[in-house]
Motif scaffolding. Structure first.
Motif, PDB file in Angstrom:
ATOM      1  N   ARG A   1       7.919 -34.133 -47.773  1.00  0.00           N
ATOM      2  CA  ARG A   1       6.580 -33.676 -47.427  1.00  0.00           C
ATOM      3  C   ARG A   1       5.608 -34.847 -47.489  1.00  0.00           C
ATOM      4  NH1 ARG A   1       4.280 -29.119 -50.908  1.00  0.00           N
ATOM      5  NH2 ARG A   1       4.719 -30.622 -52.567  1.00  0.00           N
TER       6      ARG A   1
ATOM      7  N   GLU B   1       0.269 -34.068 -41.715  1.00  0.00           N
ATOM      8  CA  GLU B   1       0.723 -32.999 -42.603  1.00  0.00           C
ATOM      9  C   GLU B   1       2.135 -32.586 -42.211  1.00  0.00           C
ATOM     10  OE1 GLU B   1      -0.663 -28.624 -44.327  1.00  0.00           O
ATOM     11  OE2 GLU B   1      -1.587 -29.436 -42.519  1.00  0.00           O
ATOM     12  N   THR B   2       3.084 -32.918 -43.071  1.00  0.00           N
ATOM     13  CA  THR B   2       4.474 -32.483 -42.856  1.00  0.00           C
ATOM     14  C   THR B   2       4.894 -31.672 -44.069  1.00  0.00           C
ATOM     15  OG1 THR B   2       5.349 -34.521 -43.850  1.00  0.00           O
ATOM     16  CG2 THR B   2       5.039 -34.502 -41.462  1.00  0.00           C
ATOM     17  N   GLY B   3       5.598 -30.621 -43.828  1.00  0.00           N
ATOM     18  CA  GLY B   3       5.983 -29.739 -44.920  1.00  0.00           C
ATOM     19  C   GLY B   3       4.871 -28.743 -45.211  1.00  0.00           C
ATOM     20  N   THR B   4       5.060 -27.997 -46.270  1.00  0.00           N
ATOM     21  CA  THR B   4       4.105 -26.959 -46.659  1.00  0.00           C
ATOM     22  C   THR B   4       3.339 -27.396 -47.902  1.00  0.00           C
ATOM     23  OG1 THR B   4       5.574 -25.237 -45.784  1.00  0.00           O
ATOM     24  CG2 THR B   4       3.840 -24.548 -47.309  1.00  0.00           C
ATOM     25  N   TRP B   5       2.015 -27.244 -47.829  1.00  0.00           N
ATOM     26  CA  TRP B   5       1.148 -27.657 -48.938  1.00  0.00           C
ATOM     27  C   TRP B   5       0.270 -26.484 -49.355  1.00  0.00           C
ATOM     28  CZ3 TRP B   5       1.384 -32.580 -51.061  1.00  0.00           C
ATOM     29  CH2 TRP B   5       2.165 -33.496 -50.355  1.00  0.00           C
ATOM     30  N   THR B   6       0.220 -26.244 -50.645  1.00  0.00           N
ATOM     31  CA  THR B   6      -0.629 -25.166 -51.148  1.00  0.00           C
ATOM     32  C   THR B   6      -2.096 -25.628 -51.165  1.00  0.00           C
ATOM     33  OG1 THR B   6      -0.480 -25.863 -53.466  1.00  0.00           O
ATOM     34  CG2 THR B   6       1.239 -24.376 -52.624  1.00  0.00           C
TER      35      THR B   6
END
Length: 214
Positions: free
Chosen positions: A102, A157-162
Protein backbone atom coordinates in the motif's frame (compact mmCIF):
# COMPACT_ATOMS: atom_id res chain seq x y z
CA UNK A 1 5.72 130.74 28.82
CA UNK A 2 3.36 127.71 28.40
CA UNK A 3 0.90 127.16 31.21
CA UNK A 4 -0.09 123.51 31.97
CA UNK A 5 -3.63 122.89 33.05
CA UNK A 6 -4.67 120.37 35.71
CA UNK A 7 -5.82 117.97 33.05
CA UNK A 8 -2.47 118.06 31.28
CA UNK A 9 -0.67 117.22 34.52
CA UNK A 10 -3.09 114.44 35.47
CA UNK A 11 -2.67 112.32 32.33
CA UNK A 12 1.06 111.55 32.81
CA UNK A 13 0.42 110.71 36.47
CA UNK A 14 -2.28 108.19 35.49
CA UNK A 15 0.00 106.55 32.90
CA UNK A 16 2.81 106.21 35.43
CA UNK A 17 0.43 104.69 38.00
CA UNK A 18 -0.83 102.11 35.50
CA UNK A 19 2.74 101.14 34.59
CA UNK A 20 3.69 100.75 38.28
CA UNK A 21 0.69 98.48 38.94
CA UNK A 22 1.46 96.36 35.88
CA UNK A 23 5.10 95.92 36.91
CA UNK A 24 4.06 94.99 40.43
CA UNK A 25 1.69 92.30 39.16
CA UNK A 26 4.37 90.83 36.94
CA UNK A 27 6.93 90.76 39.72
CA UNK A 28 4.45 89.28 42.20
CA UNK A 29 4.49 86.10 40.14
CA UNK A 30 0.78 85.66 39.43
CA UNK A 31 0.70 86.88 35.87
CA UNK A 32 4.42 86.63 35.23
CA UNK A 33 4.64 82.97 36.23
CA UNK A 34 1.74 82.09 33.95
CA UNK A 35 3.26 84.05 31.09
CA UNK A 36 6.65 82.46 31.70
CA UNK A 37 5.13 78.95 31.69
CA UNK A 38 3.99 79.48 28.12
CA UNK A 39 7.62 79.27 27.07
CA UNK A 40 8.74 76.73 29.65
CA UNK A 41 9.50 73.24 28.36
CA UNK A 42 6.80 70.95 29.62
CA UNK A 43 7.76 67.58 31.13
CA UNK A 44 7.03 64.39 29.17
CA UNK A 45 3.86 62.74 30.45
CA UNK A 46 4.27 58.96 30.47
CA UNK A 47 1.40 56.54 30.82
CA UNK A 48 1.49 54.02 33.64
CA UNK A 49 2.66 50.45 33.24
CA UNK A 50 -0.81 48.90 33.15
CA UNK A 51 -1.87 51.18 30.30
CA UNK A 52 1.32 50.40 28.39
CA UNK A 53 0.74 46.65 28.74
CA UNK A 54 -2.85 47.00 27.51
CA UNK A 55 -1.84 49.01 24.47
CA UNK A 56 1.00 46.62 23.58
CA UNK A 57 -1.43 43.70 23.75
CA UNK A 58 -3.77 45.55 21.40
CA UNK A 59 -1.12 45.54 18.66
CA UNK A 60 -0.38 41.82 19.04
CA UNK A 61 -2.07 40.81 15.80
CA UNK A 62 0.19 43.16 13.83
CA UNK A 63 3.17 41.23 15.05
CA UNK A 64 2.63 37.98 13.14
CA UNK A 65 4.80 36.50 10.43
CA UNK A 66 3.10 34.17 7.96
CA UNK A 67 4.56 31.62 5.59
CA UNK A 68 2.65 29.82 2.85
CA UNK A 69 4.14 26.55 1.60
CA UNK A 70 3.39 23.28 -0.17
CA UNK A 71 4.71 19.93 1.04
CA UNK A 72 4.44 16.26 0.11
CA UNK A 73 3.76 13.62 2.75
CA UNK A 74 3.55 9.90 2.12
CA UNK A 75 3.14 6.55 3.79
CA UNK A 76 3.63 3.00 2.54
CA UNK A 77 3.28 -0.48 3.94
CA UNK A 78 4.24 -4.02 2.97
CA UNK A 79 2.68 -6.77 5.08
CA UNK A 80 4.06 -10.27 5.70
CA UNK A 81 2.84 -11.54 2.33
CA UNK A 82 4.53 -8.68 0.58
CA UNK A 83 7.79 -9.37 2.41
CA UNK A 84 7.49 -13.07 1.55
CA UNK A 85 7.16 -12.11 -2.12
CA UNK A 86 10.33 -10.07 -1.84
CA UNK A 87 12.21 -12.99 -0.29
CA UNK A 88 10.98 -15.47 -2.90
CA UNK A 89 11.96 -13.18 -5.76
CA UNK A 90 15.42 -12.80 -4.24
CA UNK A 91 15.81 -16.61 -4.40
CA UNK A 92 14.61 -16.69 -8.00
CA UNK A 93 11.12 -17.95 -7.32
CA UNK A 94 7.89 -16.44 -8.57
CA UNK A 95 6.20 -14.49 -5.85
CA UNK A 96 2.83 -15.21 -4.40
CA UNK A 97 -0.03 -13.87 -6.52
CA UNK A 98 -1.47 -11.75 -3.69
CA UNK A 99 -0.09 -8.19 -3.66
CA UNK A 100 -0.57 -6.32 -0.41
CA UNK A 101 1.69 -3.30 -0.89
CA UNK A 102 0.00 0.00 0.00
CA UNK A 103 1.12 3.55 -0.68
CA UNK A 104 -0.42 6.95 -0.03
CA UNK A 105 1.05 10.29 -1.17
CA UNK A 106 -0.63 13.55 -0.17
CA UNK A 107 0.23 17.06 -1.34
CA UNK A 108 -0.64 19.64 1.29
CA UNK A 109 -0.77 23.43 1.12
CA UNK A 110 -0.96 25.54 4.22
CA UNK A 111 -0.01 28.65 6.16
CA UNK A 112 2.16 28.76 9.26
CA UNK A 113 1.71 31.78 11.52
CA UNK A 114 4.31 32.81 14.12
CA UNK A 115 4.33 35.64 16.63
CA UNK A 116 4.47 36.82 20.22
CA UNK A 117 1.91 35.68 22.79
CA UNK A 118 1.37 39.08 24.42
CA UNK A 119 -0.92 37.57 27.05
CA UNK A 120 2.30 36.53 28.80
CA UNK A 121 3.41 40.16 29.04
CA UNK A 122 2.99 41.52 32.58
CA UNK A 123 4.47 44.18 34.86
CA UNK A 124 7.37 41.93 35.87
CA UNK A 125 8.72 42.27 32.33
CA UNK A 126 8.53 46.08 32.25
CA UNK A 127 10.76 48.56 34.10
CA UNK A 128 10.02 52.29 33.87
CA UNK A 129 12.03 55.22 35.20
CA UNK A 130 11.14 58.78 34.15
CA UNK A 131 11.21 58.80 30.35
CA UNK A 132 13.11 55.49 30.10
CA UNK A 133 11.54 52.06 29.65
CA UNK A 134 12.92 48.52 29.46
CA UNK A 135 10.70 45.71 28.16
CA UNK A 136 11.39 41.99 27.91
CA UNK A 137 9.04 40.38 25.41
CA UNK A 138 8.05 36.70 25.50
CA UNK A 139 9.80 34.70 22.78
CA UNK A 140 7.92 34.18 19.54
CA UNK A 141 6.31 30.82 18.84
CA UNK A 142 4.12 29.16 16.23
CA UNK A 143 0.60 30.47 16.80
CA UNK A 144 -1.30 28.56 14.16
CA UNK A 145 -0.97 26.07 11.30
CA UNK A 146 -3.79 26.62 8.84
CA UNK A 147 -4.70 23.77 6.50
CA UNK A 148 -8.21 23.53 5.12
CA UNK A 149 -9.74 20.27 3.86
CA UNK A 150 -9.43 21.58 0.30
CA UNK A 151 -5.68 22.12 0.85
CA UNK A 152 -4.99 18.37 0.74
CA UNK A 153 -4.74 16.52 -2.57
CA UNK A 154 -4.20 12.76 -2.81
CA UNK A 155 -1.49 12.31 -5.42
CA UNK A 156 -1.00 8.53 -5.15
CA UNK A 157 -3.23 5.97 -3.45
CA UNK A 158 -2.74 2.23 -3.78
CA UNK A 159 -4.45 -0.22 -1.52
CA UNK A 160 -7.10 0.58 1.06
CA UNK A 161 -6.61 3.32 3.64
CA UNK A 162 -8.85 4.06 6.59
CA UNK A 163 -9.89 7.59 7.52
CA UNK A 164 -7.65 7.47 10.59
CA UNK A 165 -4.65 6.42 8.51
CA UNK A 166 -5.27 9.24 6.03
CA UNK A 167 -5.47 11.73 8.90
CA UNK A 168 -2.11 10.53 10.21
CA UNK A 169 -0.53 11.32 6.84
CA UNK A 170 -2.16 14.76 6.92
CA UNK A 171 -0.68 15.37 10.38
CA UNK A 172 2.68 14.39 8.96
CA UNK A 173 2.18 17.03 6.27
CA UNK A 174 1.47 19.67 8.93
CA UNK A 175 4.70 18.75 10.70
CA UNK A 176 6.53 19.15 7.41
CA UNK A 177 5.06 22.66 7.09
CA UNK A 178 6.51 23.54 10.50
CA UNK A 179 9.85 22.06 9.47
CA UNK A 180 9.86 24.25 6.37
CA UNK A 181 9.05 27.27 8.54
CA UNK A 182 12.05 26.38 10.73
CA UNK A 183 14.25 26.34 7.64
CA UNK A 184 13.06 29.83 6.72
CA UNK A 185 13.68 31.08 10.29
CA UNK A 186 10.12 32.29 10.78
CA UNK A 187 10.49 32.43 14.57
CA UNK A 188 13.57 34.64 14.32
CA UNK A 189 11.74 36.97 11.92
CA UNK A 190 8.80 37.22 14.32
CA UNK A 191 11.12 38.11 17.23
CA UNK A 192 12.78 40.86 15.20
CA UNK A 193 9.46 42.28 14.02
CA UNK A 194 8.08 42.30 17.58
CA UNK A 195 11.08 44.18 18.98
CA UNK A 196 10.97 46.80 16.21
CA UNK A 197 7.20 47.23 16.51
CA UNK A 198 7.18 47.70 20.29
CA UNK A 199 10.21 50.01 20.20
CA UNK A 200 8.47 52.25 17.67
CA UNK A 201 5.23 52.22 19.66
CA UNK A 202 6.91 53.21 22.95
CA UNK A 203 8.82 56.06 21.31
CA UNK A 204 5.64 57.36 19.72
CA UNK A 205 3.85 57.60 23.11
CA UNK A 206 6.67 59.66 24.63
CA UNK A 207 9.48 57.46 25.94
CA UNK A 208 12.90 58.76 24.92
CA UNK A 209 15.09 55.88 26.07
CA UNK A 210 13.66 52.56 24.95
CA UNK A 211 15.22 49.11 25.29
CA UNK A 212 13.18 46.14 24.07
CA UNK A 213 14.56 42.61 23.96
CA UNK A 214 13.47 38.97 23.94
Amino acid sequence: MRIFSGKNILKPVVYIAVIIVAVWLLLSGNIFSGFKNLFKRQPVVIENTAAVITQIKDIAELNTIQMYAEVVADSSEINSVGMANTALKTLGFVGLPLRTHRKLVIIAKGTVKAGIDFQKLDSSRIFVQDDSIRVQLPAAKYLDIITNPSDFDIFVETGTWTTNEVNLVKMKAQNLLVHKADEQKIISQANTKAVNLVESFLKNIGYRKVYVFI
